[in-house]
Design an enzyme around this catalytic site. Structure first.
Site, PDB file in Angstrom:
ATOM      1  N   GLY A  76      -0.439 -25.131  32.755  1.00 34.47           N
ATOM      2  CA  GLY A  76      -0.434 -26.588  32.621  1.00 34.47           C
ATOM      3  C   GLY A  76      -0.448 -27.322  33.950  1.00 34.47           C
ATOM      4  O   GLY A  76      -0.037 -28.481  34.020  1.00 34.47           O
TER       5      GLY A  76
ATOM      6  N   HIS B 276       8.840 -28.890  40.479  1.00 36.61           N
ATOM      7  CA  HIS B 276       9.518 -29.988  39.802  1.00 36.61           C
ATOM      8  C   HIS B 276      11.011 -29.667  39.834  1.00 36.61           C
ATOM      9  O   HIS B 276      11.420 -28.608  39.342  1.00 36.61           O
ATOM     10  CB  HIS B 276       9.104 -30.071  38.324  1.00 36.61           C
ATOM     11  CG  HIS B 276       7.646 -30.339  38.088  1.00 36.61           C
ATOM     12  ND1 HIS B 276       7.165 -31.566  37.698  1.00 36.61           N
ATOM     13  CD2 HIS B 276       6.560 -29.529  38.160  1.00 36.61           C
ATOM     14  CE1 HIS B 276       5.842 -31.505  37.538  1.00 36.61           C
ATOM     15  NE2 HIS B 276       5.461 -30.274  37.808  1.00 36.61           N
TER      16      HIS B 276
ATOM     17  N   HIS C  33       3.484 -27.491  43.946  1.00 38.70           N
ATOM     18  CA  HIS C  33       4.636 -28.388  43.859  1.00 38.70           C
ATOM     19  C   HIS C  33       5.660 -27.803  42.906  1.00 38.70           C
ATOM     20  O   HIS C  33       5.315 -27.185  41.907  1.00 38.70           O
ATOM     21  CB  HIS C  33       4.232 -29.799  43.409  1.00 38.70           C
ATOM     22  CG  HIS C  33       3.451 -29.831  42.132  1.00 38.70           C
ATOM     23  ND1 HIS C  33       2.110 -29.535  42.078  1.00 38.70           N
ATOM     24  CD2 HIS C  33       3.826 -30.127  40.857  1.00 38.70           C
ATOM     25  CE1 HIS C  33       1.688 -29.645  40.836  1.00 38.70           C
ATOM     26  NE2 HIS C  33       2.713 -29.993  40.064  1.00 38.70           N
TER      27      HIS C  33
END
Ligand code: AMP
Length: 117
Positions: free
Chosen positions: A88, A97, A95
């Site tokens: 996804g 999260h 990056h």
């Protein structure tokens, strides 16, 4: 240039929480938790599968500092990275999260009925 490289270059604004020579942490534009920070390397790396162990060794204490700065180091947080199409990943610049500030739902266990765990 990818959107996160533009953030690194200052061409796109971001709400930064921490920066050093190698990494930037900034608030996600569409937060999915009370605290939702994105942590990126300044160097363009497409995804987790392509990051070096050397970069991760430097990134780990940076991420931990972000957790402390945002006050979730003790209460807990979720650290995720989406890798590639099936994972996804929408922005193809590595990056993480960092999400916290509340009890987070276990969305990734939505298929628990098929699991013996
Ligand atoms: P992913 O699906 O893992 O690639 O996550 C991309 C994340 O980037 C999403 O959570 C978006 O909300 C976030 N995002 C996209 N553009 C920006 C931006 N300009 N500033 C901050 N966050 C962004």
């Amino acid at each position: 240039m990818c959107i996160f490289c533009k953030i690194v270059e200052g061409e796109i604004p971001s709400n930064k929480v921490l920066e050093n020579d190698d990494f930037i942490a900034f608030h996600d534009l569409y937060p999915k938790a009370p605290i939702h920070i994105l942590i990126i390397p300044k160097e363009h790396v497409a995804c987790f599968q392509e990051v070096s162990g050397e970069m991760m060794a430097k990134m780990t204490p940076f991420i931990q500092e972000v957790a402390t700065l945002t006050g979730v180091d003790k209460s807990g947080y979720r650290l995720t990275t989406n890798n590639g199409d099936d994972g996804g990943q929408e922005v193809h610049h590595l990056h993480f999260h960092l999400m916290g500030g509340a009890k987070l739902p276990f969305e990734h266990r939505s298929d628990d009925t098929h699991s013996s765990l």
